[in-house]
Design an enzyme around this catalytic site. Structure first.
Site, PDB file in Angstrom:
ATOM      1  N   GLN A 221       7.834  53.376  78.167  1.00 20.53           N
ATOM      2  CA  GLN A 221       8.369  52.757  76.813  1.00 20.53           C
ATOM      3  C   GLN A 221       8.702  53.554  75.753  1.00 20.53           C
ATOM      4  O   GLN A 221       9.219  53.399  74.816  1.00 20.53           O
ATOM      5  CB  GLN A 221       6.949  51.950  76.240  1.00 20.53           C
ATOM      6  CG  GLN A 221       6.620  50.663  77.269  1.00 20.53           C
ATOM      7  CD  GLN A 221       5.515  50.065  76.796  1.00 20.53           C
ATOM      8  OE1 GLN A 221       4.224  49.769  77.489  1.00 20.53           O
ATOM      9  NE2 GLN A 221       5.520  49.387  75.549  1.00 20.53           N
ATOM     10  N   ARG A 368      -0.145  44.693  73.559  1.00 20.83           N
ATOM     11  CA  ARG A 368       0.594  43.635  72.576  1.00 20.83           C
ATOM     12  C   ARG A 368      -0.199  43.671  71.190  1.00 20.83           C
ATOM     13  O   ARG A 368      -0.661  42.659  70.851  1.00 20.83           O
ATOM     14  CB  ARG A 368       0.582  42.341  73.251  1.00 20.83           C
ATOM     15  CG  ARG A 368       2.011  42.057  73.713  1.00 20.83           C
ATOM     16  CD  ARG A 368       1.903  40.464  74.163  1.00 20.83           C
ATOM     17  NE  ARG A 368       3.307  39.989  73.708  1.00 20.83           N
ATOM     18  CZ  ARG A 368       4.237  39.009  74.309  1.00 20.83           C
ATOM     19  NH1 ARG A 368       3.823  38.703  75.407  1.00 20.83           N
ATOM     20  NH2 ARG A 368       5.201  38.651  73.553  1.00 20.83           N
ATOM     21  N   CYS A 369      -0.347  44.833  70.929  1.00 17.21           N
ATOM     22  CA  CYS A 369      -0.836  45.077  69.318  1.00 17.21           C
ATOM     23  C   CYS A 369      -0.676  46.286  68.726  1.00 17.21           C
ATOM     24  O   CYS A 369      -0.050  47.091  69.280  1.00 17.21           O
ATOM     25  CB  CYS A 369      -2.389  44.645  69.682  1.00 17.21           C
ATOM     26  SG  CYS A 369      -3.346  46.296  69.806  1.00 17.21           S
ATOM     27  N   GLU A 738       3.902  41.297  68.923  1.00 21.36           N
ATOM     28  CA  GLU A 738       2.419  40.973  69.384  1.00 21.36           C
ATOM     29  C   GLU A 738       1.565  39.991  68.730  1.00 21.36           C
ATOM     30  O   GLU A 738       0.512  39.770  68.985  1.00 21.36           O
ATOM     31  CB  GLU A 738       1.901  42.348  68.902  1.00 21.36           C
ATOM     32  CG  GLU A 738       1.989  42.595  67.676  1.00 21.36           C
ATOM     33  CD  GLU A 738       1.686  44.044  67.359  1.00 21.36           C
ATOM     34  OE1 GLU A 738       1.008  44.288  66.379  1.00 21.36           O
ATOM     35  OE2 GLU A 738       2.286  44.799  67.955  1.00 21.36           O
TER      36      GLU A 738
END
Ligand code: CDP
Length: 787
Positions: A221, A368-369, A738
């Site tokens: 990523q 996802r945060c 997120e």
């Protein structure tokens, strides 16, 4: 000559995802699709023990097995100074174990063979002489006097403590608590979960011994940051390292860290002079790569009897695993957990955190945060719900009473954030209206009188995304800024190169829409390139919903920069001063004479064929964006559940999610992001768990044990929106990737606790499996309060 064109499908259009053409035809190019001539295959031997001394490794039988080219051990890596590598948190991590293994699944040796199956088979031929040591599987046991020291190879490490970190004002918070009519407390564990992307991690390392060129295809990523880390670790010249992240089948934070497999495959390719492919299997992914959460949290909220919040005190123990490898800004040891004051106007707060080594896999990724905001949001929203009960105030009313008011923005929180914008009351009112909160509460009364366990849960979250301004945000010293490069070709078609790396979020569509909005070129005429460090500008990658706030802003800014030149060329073509030009997508017109016009396509052609004297040819530019502040999406989620008292199963009756992510570039993609995030939030609340037995054996090592919801379990979601633009983002957008995972677990859990409240249950730690809920009901009936 200007032409009438279709409406430009810029911001606000639900343009279909351009990338889906190749995905739905099975034409994506994932890491396992990469085939290079002469390519070898690598498999990794992993430790069956959580903690054990290594007395010796015998590779002779494996070496002799068919198809085996080489067996790599930590000893061999050490000869090249590569047995250990730095982590993103500035710790060190074993690449291949030499002295000890420190978690089950740790990398011990690797086999390189001519075929992936032969490589895997040969792992059985490696004999490792382990001497088992006691395993430490929680921070509480890690801090015990008698606990074995996990990182005994570190000279300055005499126990398992990694860091202590504080934020806020302790004295002011103590003073606030001294004034309180009521103090509400909560101890809760936000359990270890795993991002579990559909595609596991892997790489193909291709090092050319003649030129020294290292091309590494990798599920990353953050390809640019990885390139720099590789240059620093391996001492390779950075211009000779090319990281290519092809299509990625989901990242969710799991593909941010640098894993030992990447390093071993690269070293093997360098030594053998051939490309080496390594692809993880599902269990390897679940037991050894970046986990998320695993925070043991204690929270206390001080309140007045009328429900006014006076202060918040939190302390937490972070279970970091065997190597401190959290992927988060260097300055903030527990990520952005100090956003724990949430959506509330809290006059005092103090956060204390301690991190410990345990015999578990490292990671601490932003699943996802935005770097631990999920844990923070969960803690405050559970505390608020409990405070409402204790004060006998409706959970919606106590929130509304304490929300930061829309007139208070920009709002400086007591833990050091400046919230850029928000209207929390509006999002709450919308959610209450959509779910018919008043009607539901009436229904709940009736159902309760019939003996049913009906619950309604709320959660109002404030997110913090877009890391970040260079003053405060870096990873390993690298500032968290992002670049964009835009080139308009003579025919008016464009290529946009971004530093973000898409993993399924639809950037090839939405980022083209940003350019479309700025320059009037249709999104289908703009190719978006990403994920190849030789061909895209530098940036720190895609995680923590930072793409839109940072890379998206860079995209808008580079389009504006190119637009300025376009305006000059338009003035030249229309033979007026550039100040007399107006832009009405896609036409440049003369002020006061709208018929005199040229299109952006005319301008692009002229940039290469008919540009004014003294001007450089071409129509292109680049821009590196340093955000002036973080940005703060928010929302309110409302859930209604019914719990079956006989089985502990809980069913979601309604789930309403109102999100505010500022200006929505592509409403359809935003809704897809929210659906995905809510599903993950529900999964964490209901079923996903990585846990360990007392010996450190990982439970949750496959999809039979680590339960991922399918369409069957996933509830129906009803979405609503409010729009509060970010005041400093060039197009007013905030992140959304997120939010739903951050905000929703508390809403689900609050709903179940609300259902069980009449029985006296005040807390159940996630995941709320039916067995746990049933046990809590039985304990409450027997006189306890659950827990
Ligand atoms: O960093 P990541 O891409 O995971 O998250 P994000 O910036 O929140 O973006 C997720 C997707 O939603 C991207 O395709 C964005 O362009 C899109 N998005 C949008 O259309 N409008 C917004 N206000 C925020 C995101």
């Amino acid at each position: 000559m200007a032409t009438e064109t279709d409406e430009i499908r810029g911001i606000g259009h639900s343009v279909r995802r351009k990338e889906d053409d190749r995905f739905i035809r099975g034409r994506g190019n994932y890491i396992d699709d990469v085939q290079l001539p002469g390519m070898l295959h690598m498999a990794i031997l992993r430790s069956p023990y959580a903690h054990a001394k290594i007395n010796g490794i015998d590779t002779s039988a494996a070496q002799a097995m068919p198809g085996v080219i080489a067996v790599v051990t930590g000893e061999l890596m050490a000869q090249h100074n590569l047995a250990w590598m730095p982590t993103l948190s500035g710790d060190t991590q074993a690449v291949l174990a030499t002295d000890k293994v420190r978690f089950q699944g740790q990398e011990v040796a690797a086999v390189i063979a001519d075929d992936p199956y032969r490589a895997k088979d040969a792992l059985d031929g490696i004999i490792v002489d382990y001497e088992a040591l006691p395993a430490v599987v929680s921070p509480q046991s890690a801090m015990a006097d008698a606990a074995p020291v996990i990182r005994d190879e570190k000279e300055d490490q005499s126990d398992n403590h990694i860091y202590h970190w504080e934020s806020g004002d302790k004295d002011k918070t103590d003073a606030a608590f001294a004034q309180a009519d009521l103090v509400v407390k909560l101890d809760t564990h936000y359990p270890r979960s795993h991002p579990a992307p559909l595609e596991t991690c892997g790489c193909v390392a291709d090092v050319d011994p003649a030129t020294g060129q290292a091309t590494i295809y990798m599920t990353s990523q953050a390809p640019h940051a990885v390139r720099t880390v590789f240059a620093l670790v391996a001492g390779l010249p950075e211009e000779n390292i090319r990281i290519v992240s092809p299509d990625i089948g989901g990242g969710f934070g799991n593909k941010v860290p640098v894993y030992p497999g990447y390093v071993v495959a690269t070293a093997a390719s360098l030594l053998l002079g051939k490309p080496v492919k390594w692809i993880e299997d599902r269990t390897e992914n679940l037991i050894s790569t970046g986990f998320a959460r695993d925070f043991h949290m204690h929270g206390e909220m001080a309140l007045k009897r009328d429900g006014t919040m006076l202060g918040l005190r939190t302390s937490l123990l972070a279970d970091e695993g065997a190597f401190h490898a959290d992927a988060q800004p260097s300055k903030f040891k527990v990520g952005l957990f100090h956003i724990v004051t949430g959506s509330y106007d809290l006059p005092a707060a103090h956060v204390a955190a301690d991190g410990y080594y345990t015999n578990k896999a490292p990671g601490g990724v932003a699943y996802r945060c935005s770097f631990r905001v999920t844990e923070a949001s969960y803690l405050i929203e559970r505390l608020v719900q409990n405070a409402a009960y204790e004060l006998d105030i409706d959970p919606a009313d106590i929130r509304k009473k304490n929300f930061i008011d829309k007139d208070q923005f920009p709002y400086e929180s007591v833990t050091g954030f400046v919230y850029d914008s928000g209207d929390y009351h509006a999002a709450m009112e919308k959610a209450l209206e959509m779910i018919d909160y008043a009607g539901l509460r009436e229904e709940q009364k009736k159902e309760r009188s019939d003996g049913k366990l009906w619950g309604i849960g709320l959660a109002s979250f404030t997110e913090v995304v877009g890391a970040g301004p260079h003053k405060d945000y870096d990873i390993l010293g690298l500032k968290m800024n992002d670049g964009a490069e835009l080139r308009i070709h003579p025919t008016g078609k464009a290529i946009l190169k971004i530093s973000s790396k898409t993993q399924g979020q639809g950037h090839e569509t939405t980022f083209a829409q940003i350019v479309a909005e700025e320059l009037g070129i249709q999104p289908e005429d703009i190719k978006v390139m990403h994920g190849d460090t030789d061909n895209t500008p530098y940036g720190l990658g895609t995680y923590a919903s930072r793409s839109t706030p940072v890379s998206g802003a860079a995209t808008a800014m580079v389009a504006r920069r190119v637009g300025e030149k376009a305006q000059k060329i338009a003035a030249h073509l229309l033979e007026v001063d550039e100040n007399d030009i107006e832009f009405h997508r896609p036409n440049f017109t003369v002020k006061g004479a709208p018929d005199r016009a040229v299109t952006i396509q005319d301008v692009a052609f002229a940039a290469y064929t008919n540009f004014p004297d003294g001007m450089e040819a071409g129509l292109e530019g680049n821009y590196y964006y340093d955000p002036p502040n973080l940005t703060f999406p928010f929302g309110t989620y409302a859930v209604a559940v019914e719990v079956d008292p006989e089985t502990g199963e809980w069913e979601v009756k309604r789930m309403v999610a109102v999100d505010d992510c500022g200006v929505r570039i592509n409403p359809m993609i935003v809704e897809g992001q929210i659906h995905g995030g809510l599903t993950e939030g529900y999964a964490i609340a209901a079923m996903e768990l990585i846990t360990f037995d007392d010996d450190g054996n990982c439970i949750g090592a496959n999809f039979m044990d680590y339960l991922i919801p399918t369409a069957v379990e996933t509830p129906r979601f009803e979405l609503g929106e409010t729009v509060t633009p970010s005041p400093h983002h060039p197009i007013g957008a905030k992140g959304v990737g997120e939010s739903a995972t951050v905000g929703s677990p508390a809403a689900f859990v609050n709903a179940v606790i609300d259902a069980l409240r009449p029985l006296g249950v005040t807390n159940i730690d996630m995941p709320l499996t039916s067995a746990k809920v049933w046990e809590a009901i039985q304990a409450a009936k027997a006189g306890g309060t659950g827990g």
